[in-house]
Design a protein around this motif. Structure first.
Motif, PDB file in Angstrom:
ATOM      1  N   ASP A 183       0.829  -1.209   0.000  1.00 30.66           N
ATOM      2  CA  ASP A 183       0.000   0.000   0.000  1.00 30.66           C
ATOM      3  C   ASP A 183       0.862   1.258   0.000  1.00 30.66           C
ATOM      4  O   ASP A 183       0.530   2.254  -0.655  1.00 30.66           O
ATOM      5  CB  ASP A 183      -0.916   0.008   1.232  1.00 30.66           C
ATOM      6  CG  ASP A 183      -1.997  -1.063   1.167  1.00 30.66           C
ATOM      7  OD1 ASP A 183      -2.212  -1.620   0.064  1.00 30.66           O
ATOM      8  OD2 ASP A 183      -2.615  -1.347   2.215  1.00 30.66           O
ATOM      9  N   ARG A 201       3.986   1.625  -1.217  1.00 34.81           N
ATOM     10  CA  ARG A 201       4.593   1.839  -2.526  1.00 34.81           C
ATOM     11  C   ARG A 201       3.550   2.243  -3.561  1.00 34.81           C
ATOM     12  O   ARG A 201       3.807   3.080  -4.445  1.00 34.81           O
ATOM     13  CB  ARG A 201       5.330   0.577  -2.965  1.00 34.81           C
ATOM     14  CG  ARG A 201       6.594   0.310  -2.154  1.00 34.81           C
ATOM     15  CD  ARG A 201       7.357  -0.911  -2.622  1.00 34.81           C
ATOM     16  NE  ARG A 201       6.684  -2.154  -2.248  1.00 34.81           N
ATOM     17  CZ  ARG A 201       6.154  -3.012  -3.088  1.00 34.81           C
ATOM     18  NH1 ARG A 201       6.192  -2.763  -4.389  1.00 34.81           N
ATOM     19  NH2 ARG A 201       5.586  -4.118  -2.662  1.00 34.81           N
ATOM     20  N   ALA A 202       2.359   1.652  -3.471  1.00 36.15           N
ATOM     21  CA  ALA A 202       1.297   2.009  -4.407  1.00 36.15           C
ATOM     22  C   ALA A 202       0.871   3.458  -4.234  1.00 36.15           C
ATOM     23  O   ALA A 202       0.661   4.185  -5.210  1.00 36.15           O
ATOM     24  CB  ALA A 202       0.100   1.083  -4.205  1.00 36.15           C
ATOM     25  N   THR A 203       0.771   3.901  -2.987  1.00 39.01           N
ATOM     26  CA  THR A 203       0.394   5.282  -2.724  1.00 39.01           C
ATOM     27  C   THR A 203       1.465   6.238  -3.205  1.00 39.01           C
ATOM     28  O   THR A 203       1.166   7.320  -3.733  1.00 39.01           O
ATOM     29  CB  THR A 203       0.153   5.494  -1.212  1.00 39.01           C
ATOM     30  OG1 THR A 203      -0.805   4.544  -0.747  1.00 39.01           O
ATOM     31  CG2 THR A 203      -0.345   6.895  -0.928  1.00 39.01           C
ATOM     32  N   SER A 250       1.041   6.408  -7.128  1.00 39.59           N
ATOM     33  CA  SER A 250      -0.184   7.057  -7.614  1.00 39.59           C
ATOM     34  C   SER A 250      -1.229   7.051  -6.504  1.00 39.59           C
ATOM     35  O   SER A 250      -1.777   5.999  -6.175  1.00 39.59           O
ATOM     36  CB  SER A 250      -0.726   6.338  -8.854  1.00 39.59           C
ATOM     37  OG  SER A 250      -1.970   6.871  -9.238  1.00 39.59           O
ATOM     38  N   GLU A 251      -1.477   8.219  -5.930  1.00 35.94           N
ATOM     39  CA  GLU A 251      -2.460   8.307  -4.853  1.00 35.94           C
ATOM     40  C   GLU A 251      -3.865   7.979  -5.351  1.00 35.94           C
ATOM     41  O   GLU A 251      -4.641   7.345  -4.651  1.00 35.94           O
ATOM     42  CB  GLU A 251      -2.425   9.707  -4.230  1.00 35.94           C
ATOM     43  CG  GLU A 251      -1.169  10.005  -3.435  1.00 35.94           C
ATOM     44  CD  GLU A 251      -1.272  11.311  -2.676  1.00 35.94           C
ATOM     45  OE1 GLU A 251      -2.372  11.914  -2.696  1.00 35.94           O
ATOM     46  OE2 GLU A 251      -0.270  11.716  -2.058  1.00 35.94           O
ATOM     47  N   ALA A 274      -4.176   4.259  -5.731  1.00 33.31           N
ATOM     48  CA  ALA A 274      -4.225   3.626  -4.414  1.00 33.31           C
ATOM     49  C   ALA A 274      -5.593   3.829  -3.775  1.00 33.31           C
ATOM     50  O   ALA A 274      -6.154   2.906  -3.171  1.00 33.31           O
ATOM     51  CB  ALA A 274      -3.131   4.204  -3.520  1.00 33.31           C
ATOM     52  N   THR A 275      -6.148   5.018  -3.916  1.00 27.64           N
ATOM     53  CA  THR A 275      -7.476   5.285  -3.370  1.00 27.64           C
ATOM     54  C   THR A 275      -8.527   4.419  -4.048  1.00 27.64           C
ATOM     55  O   THR A 275      -9.434   3.887  -3.382  1.00 27.64           O
ATOM     56  CB  THR A 275      -7.833   6.771  -3.568  1.00 27.64           C
ATOM     57  OG1 THR A 275      -6.849   7.583  -2.916  1.00 27.64           O
ATOM     58  CG2 THR A 275      -9.205   7.082  -2.974  1.00 27.64           C
ATOM     59  N   SER A 316      -8.139   1.521  -5.171  1.00 20.58           N
ATOM     60  CA  SER A 316      -8.002   0.136  -4.727  1.00 20.58           C
ATOM     61  C   SER A 316      -8.316  -0.038  -3.240  1.00 20.58           C
ATOM     62  O   SER A 316      -8.113  -1.116  -2.687  1.00 20.58           O
ATOM     63  CB  SER A 316      -6.588  -0.374  -5.003  1.00 20.58           C
ATOM     64  OG  SER A 316      -5.641   0.390  -4.282  1.00 20.58           O
ATOM     65  N   VAL A 368      -7.122   1.962  -0.568  1.00 27.29           N
ATOM     66  CA  VAL A 368      -6.095   2.377   0.382  1.00 27.29           C
ATOM     67  C   VAL A 368      -6.476   3.736   0.974  1.00 27.29           C
ATOM     68  O   VAL A 368      -6.876   4.647   0.247  1.00 27.29           O
ATOM     69  CB  VAL A 368      -4.720   2.476  -0.302  1.00 27.29           C
ATOM     70  CG1 VAL A 368      -3.667   2.978   0.688  1.00 27.29           C
ATOM     71  CG2 VAL A 368      -4.319   1.125  -0.873  1.00 27.29           C
ATOM     72  N   VAL A 373      -5.287   6.853   1.908  1.00 27.80           N
ATOM     73  CA  VAL A 373      -4.074   7.606   1.624  1.00 27.80           C
ATOM     74  C   VAL A 373      -3.678   8.485   2.802  1.00 27.80           C
ATOM     75  O   VAL A 373      -2.500   8.576   3.161  1.00 27.80           O
ATOM     76  CB  VAL A 373      -4.257   8.459   0.355  1.00 27.80           C
ATOM     77  CG1 VAL A 373      -3.048   9.364   0.137  1.00 27.80           C
ATOM     78  CG2 VAL A 373      -4.460   7.558  -0.856  1.00 27.80           C
TER      79      VAL A 373
END
Length: 386
Positions: free
Chosen positions: A235, A237-239, A242-243, A246-247, A249, A251, A253
């Motif tokens: 989460d 690294r994904a954030t 690209s926030e 990530a949101t 998916s 997460v 943020v």
């Protein structure tokens, strides 16, 4: 007739591509160091000094036992500084406040270490937790400001560095964190920490090797495991990449930003402990300045990778430790070490961009070759069918 697979036609293709990626990953830092050495050699030559004599002094010192111990002790502290900065970088957060976070944490750890005297198995973990809590809480201010007020963490952490200096100046006075003294003195410091607060060390032919090197290694292992083997690391690294993705998916943020800043600050809290628990045993006005900014340089050189940062920390420790011998042996200016570290940072940016462009070009060439091979295979299939 089954169409041929271009990758299958070349059994070693995947291995070659993997090896090429490793070479490209190593090319940038190596190129940066080579360019830095070349630039510093030119500067030494133009000042009338023989650059080969300077490198000989530095390398000779590093081959001695005392030099090696000195380098390892320095690299322990440098690695922790790099890990603190790199954790934020992996989240795409620029924690420039590592400098203030480790100083405030070291001050509180020194105060607790002087006032509390428990068995070592309790005392040392207490000081570790104290430093990490203080560092994490201080870093959380920047995270909260970013999440709830939209304040850039770069601006807030830089300002918090200045506030940290004021906090230390407010607390490090006689009768508060420093003991009351009779008479006047220009040096104000905390009381020496208790004997049970001393971290274990190893006596070698080259001197005392700090046992805190194992803590630094553990931080590196946990750093890698957290980022690559846990949901939190994914989460994070994904954030960072690209926030919005990530949101989408699921997460949170805002939560990730705060947690990342707290963890970065907690690691920063450990930076001053090797010096505090293994060398000086007190916190003073001149307590190890500049480590936070140095950690950013090391993290950049090591590409925020635990292994890469280890080599970068050893390199910077080598420069600092061996560079101290230059004025003593040959009258070389010590400032050449600072010049070298600065040119390394500049050359890293240039080298990474050059390697990135080359890697992109190579990737385009490989994709083109694979598409051409696939087109040739399809054409052959049509001819056979006809």
């Amino acid at each position: 007739m089954t169409s041929p697979n271009p990758a299958a036609a070349k059994p070693g293709l995947a291995q070659r591509f993997s090896g090429e990626r490793i070479v490209l990953a190593l090319a940038a830092p190596v190129l940066a160091v080579v360019l830095s050495v070349a630039i510093c050699s030119v500067l030494l030559a133009t000042s009338g000094k023989n650059p080969f004599d300077a490198w000989n002094v530095m390398i000779t010192f590093a081959t001695k036992a005392d030099g090696q111990v000195n380098i390892l002790n320095r690299s322990t502290t440098y690695y922790l500084a790099a890990a603190a900065a790199a954790f934020g970088f992996r989240m795409n957060l620029f924690n420039i406040g590592v400098e203030g976070q480790y100083k405030v944490a070291a001050l509180f750890a020194a105060f607790v270490g002087a006032k509390v005297d428990l068995p070592a198995v309790i005392q040392i973990p207490l000081l570790l937790v104290t430093a990490m809590l203080v560092g994490g809480l201080y870093a959380s201010i920047a995270g909260l400001l970013k999440v709830y007020r939209g304040v850039s963490e770069v601006i807030s952490t830089i300002m918090l560095n200045s506030i940290a200096v004021a906090i230390i100046g407010l607390l490090l006075v006689p009768g508060v964190f420093a003991p009351k003294t009779s008479g006047t003195t220009n040096s104000i410091q905390t009381e020496r920490i208790s004997q049970s607060s001393h971290f274990f060390a190893f006596e070698t032919n080259g001197g005392t090797l700090w046992g805190f090197i194992f803590v630094a290694a553990l931080v590196g292992v946990l750093f890698q495991v957290t980022l690559t083997r846990t949901r939190f690391g994914f989460d994070l690294r994904a954030t960072g990449r690209s926030e919005s993705a990530a949101t989408a998916s699921g997460v949170n943020v805002k939560k990730m930003v705060i947690i990342s800043m707290v963890v970065s600050g907690a690691i920063a809290g450990l930076i001053g402990l090797p010096e505090l628990l293994q060398n000086s045993y007190y916190f003073g006005q001149s307590f190890q300045p500049g480590l936070g900014f140095l950690g950013i340089s090391i993290a950049l050189l090591g590409r925020n990778s635990p292994i890469g940062m280890a080599f970068a920390a050893l390199l910077f420790a080598f420069l600092d430790a061996s560079g101290s011998q230059l004025p003593l042996k040959g009258g070389f200016p010590f400032e050449i070490v600072d010049v070298m570290k600065g040119t390394i940072v500049i050359c890293v940016v240039v080298a990474y961009e050059l390697v990135r462009r080359y890697g992109l070009k190579r990737q385009q060439q490989k994709v083109g070759a694979e598409l051409a091979a696939q087109a040739a295979a399809n054409s052959e299939k049509k001819e056979v069918s006809a």
